[in-house]
Design an enzyme around this catalytic site. Structure first.
Site, short mmCIF file in Angstrom:
data_model
loop_
_atom_site.label_atom_id
_atom_site.label_comp_id
_atom_site.label_asym_id
_atom_site.label_seq_id
_atom_site.Cartn_x
_atom_site.Cartn_y
_atom_site.Cartn_z
N GLY A 14 0.83 -1.21 0.00
CA GLY A 14 0.00 0.00 0.00
C GLY A 14 0.86 1.25 0.00
N ALA A 25 15.52 10.70 -1.05
CA ALA A 25 16.66 10.64 -0.12
C ALA A 25 17.62 9.52 -0.52
CB ALA A 25 16.16 10.44 1.31
N ARG A 75 1.02 -5.15 -5.20
CA ARG A 75 1.15 -6.33 -4.34
C ARG A 75 1.38 -7.50 -5.31
NH1 ARG A 75 -0.87 -4.05 0.52
NH2 ARG A 75 -2.60 -2.63 0.21
N ASP A 106 4.71 -4.80 5.91
CA ASP A 106 4.80 -6.21 6.24
C ASP A 106 5.14 -7.14 5.06
OD1 ASP A 106 4.00 -7.55 8.80
OD2 ASP A 106 3.01 -8.79 7.27
N THR A 129 4.29 2.71 5.51
CA THR A 129 2.89 2.27 5.60
C THR A 129 2.14 3.23 6.52
OG1 THR A 129 1.40 0.61 6.57
CG2 THR A 129 3.65 0.56 7.35
N ILE A 130 0.91 3.52 6.16
CA ILE A 130 0.15 4.43 7.02
C ILE A 130 -0.25 3.75 8.33
CG2 ILE A 130 -0.76 5.77 5.09
CD1 ILE A 130 -3.51 4.40 5.71
N ASP A 131 -0.14 2.42 8.39
CA ASP A 131 -0.68 1.69 9.54
C ASP A 131 0.17 1.77 10.81
OD1 ASP A 131 -2.78 0.95 7.95
OD2 ASP A 131 -2.10 -1.09 7.62
N ASP A 133 2.35 -0.24 11.81
CA ASP A 133 2.33 -1.54 12.49
C ASP A 133 3.62 -2.33 12.30
OD1 ASP A 133 1.88 -1.93 9.80
OD2 ASP A 133 0.38 -3.48 10.07
N ARG A 158 -17.90 15.81 12.78
CA ARG A 158 -18.36 16.26 14.10
C ARG A 158 -19.31 17.47 13.94
NH1 ARG A 158 -18.37 14.49 19.42
NH2 ARG A 158 -16.14 14.13 19.56
N GLY A 174 -6.62 0.07 8.82
CA GLY A 174 -5.89 -0.73 9.79
C GLY A 174 -6.41 -2.14 9.77
N ARG A 175 -5.96 -2.89 8.76
CA ARG A 175 -6.44 -4.26 8.58
C ARG A 175 -6.02 -5.14 9.76
NH1 ARG A 175 -4.70 -5.91 2.95
NH2 ARG A 175 -2.74 -5.33 3.91
N GLN A 257 -7.29 8.29 3.20
CA GLN A 257 -6.25 8.24 4.25
C GLN A 257 -4.86 7.95 3.67
OE1 GLN A 257 -8.00 5.89 7.86
NE2 GLN A 257 -9.26 5.44 6.08
O1 F6P Z 1 -1.50 0.07 3.57
C1 F6P Z 1 -2.13 -0.76 4.50
C2 F6P Z 1 -3.59 -0.57 4.40
O2 F6P Z 1 -3.82 0.76 4.59
C3 F6P Z 1 -4.46 -1.39 5.34
O3 F6P Z 1 -4.75 -0.79 6.55
C4 F6P Z 1 -5.67 -1.64 4.51
O4 F6P Z 1 -6.36 -2.75 4.89
C5 F6P Z 1 -5.09 -1.82 3.16
O5 F6P Z 1 -4.00 -0.93 3.10
C6 F6P Z 1 -6.03 -1.66 2.02
O6 F6P Z 1 -5.29 -1.57 0.84
P1 F6P Z 1 -5.79 -1.91 -0.62
O7 F6P Z 1 -7.13 -1.32 -0.78
O8 F6P Z 1 -4.75 -1.28 -1.46
O9 F6P Z 1 -5.78 -3.38 -0.72
#
Ligand code: F6P
Length: 325
Positions: A14, A25, A75, A106, A129-131, A133, A158, A174-175, A257
């Site tokens: 992602g 860089a 991917r 990951d 990664t934005i997560d 994790d 809000r 956040g999978r 996001q």
């Molecule tokens: O980059 C990680 C993530 O943001 C996960 O939190 C989310 O589940 C996933 O990407 C979704 O990515 P895509 O829609 O590209 O499969």
């Protein structure tokens, strides 16, 4: 140890804001040390199919402020196979690439670990990664921008929630990780946060709604995508069933996001680890992800970076409970 002459750089998995700053860089640091750089497009998938070419200082001009990744990302199922990795290695040899810097999460580092066992090519990873994790870094490239995007959106929700006196269930990415939900939940003044790392989330939410003030005009519940009940729509359904008097709405923030201009924090993080990646390769390091922990550059073997063990600080959940009185 053979001297490194040509570093291949790529982004994978992602995308995350700040990946371009990291590419820049790596390219500029390599050129500073008189090392050539090859840009590999579309991650491991492009590596397999030989989608690569030389980069110079101009190819990374005017990108530090741009979201996404100029090298594209993917991917790759092919790289999960022995044959795919062999094709990738052959393409690297053909193009004279003798070291790699991969920017991702990951899946990227899992692939890197296996590739490093099969082929003798120095490989360094950068956390993109934005997560957030990954073990071995306080923050990943893209997380700061993403949480600020979330806050911007939730503040807007809000406004309408307050006007209509509604309960909003908001799902963030956040999978496998609740770190986006956790931090933005505090910053948005949420009633409750539901994340994959905690169990019995629905029961806890109902308990919270029972005990919480009934006269609040608006209520925000933050949900991480990978939460056990199955996401915001399912939670919304159960809340509506139990509390028909609440005017409940569900909002899924989705891929906004992952986009947008990287924040200052993400640009600086990406620049620091990008420089450190090339310096690590020059120092003979390999098989590690570069991170920043307590403001210092750190090196974490790929197998430790990807364990999904990033601990949730229980104080964060307690803070939500105290502050949402
Ligand atoms: O980059 C990680 C993530 O943001 C996960 O939190 C989310 O589940 C996933 O990407 C979704 O990515 P895509 O829609 O590209 O499969």
């Amino acid at each position: 140890m053979a001297q490194i002459k040509n570093i291949g750089v790529f982004t994978s998995g992602g995308d995350a804001p700040g990946m371009n700053a990291a590419i820049r860089a790596v390219v500029r640091t390599a050129l500073y040390h008189n090392i050539q750089v090859t840009g590999i497009r579309r991650g491991y998938e492009g590596m397999i199919h030989g989608e690569m070419g030389p980069m110079d200082r101009k190819s990374v001009s005017n990108i530090i402020q741009r979201g996404g990744t100029i090298l594209k990302t993917a991917r790759s199922d092919g790289f999960k196979t022995v044959g795919g990795r062999k094709m990738a290695y052959n393409q690297l040899v053909k193009n004279g690439v003798d070291a790699l810097v991969g920017i991702g999460g990951d899946g990227t580092f899992t692939g890197a670990r296996i590739f490093g066992q099969e082929y003798n090519i120095p490989f360094i990873g950068l956390p993109g990664t934005i997560d957030n994790d990954l073990q071995g870094t306080d923050f990943t490239i893209g997380y700061d921008t993403a949480i600020n995007t979330v806050i911007d959106a939730v503040d807007k929700i809000r406004d309408t929630a307050e006007s209509h006196e509604r309960l909003f269930i908001i799902e963030v990415m956040g999978r496998d990780s609740g770190l986006i939900a956790l931090r933005t939940g505090i910053a948005a003044g949420a009633e409750a946060i539901l994340i994959p790392e905690t169990k019995n989330n629905i029961t806890a939410l109902f308990d919270r709604l029972e005990r919480g003030r009934k006269d609040k005009a608006s209520k925000i519940v933050m949900v991480a995508e990978g939460e056990e009940a199955g996401g915001a729509f399912e939670i919304g359904r159960q809340v509506k069933e139990k509390y028909p008097n609440y005017d409940t709405r569900v909002s899924i923030l989705g891929h906004i996001q992952r986009g947008g201009r990287p924040s200052c924090m993400d640009r600086v993080l990406a620049s620091r680890v990008g420089v450190a990646a090339v310096e690590a390769l020059l120092a003979g390091r390999k098989g590690e992800m570069i991170g920043i922990t307590h403001n210092e550059i750190t090196y974490t073997p790929f197998e430790h970076a990807v364990k999904h063990h990033v601990d949730i600080n229980p104080n964060f959940l307690k803070i939500v409970e105290i502050l949402s009185l």
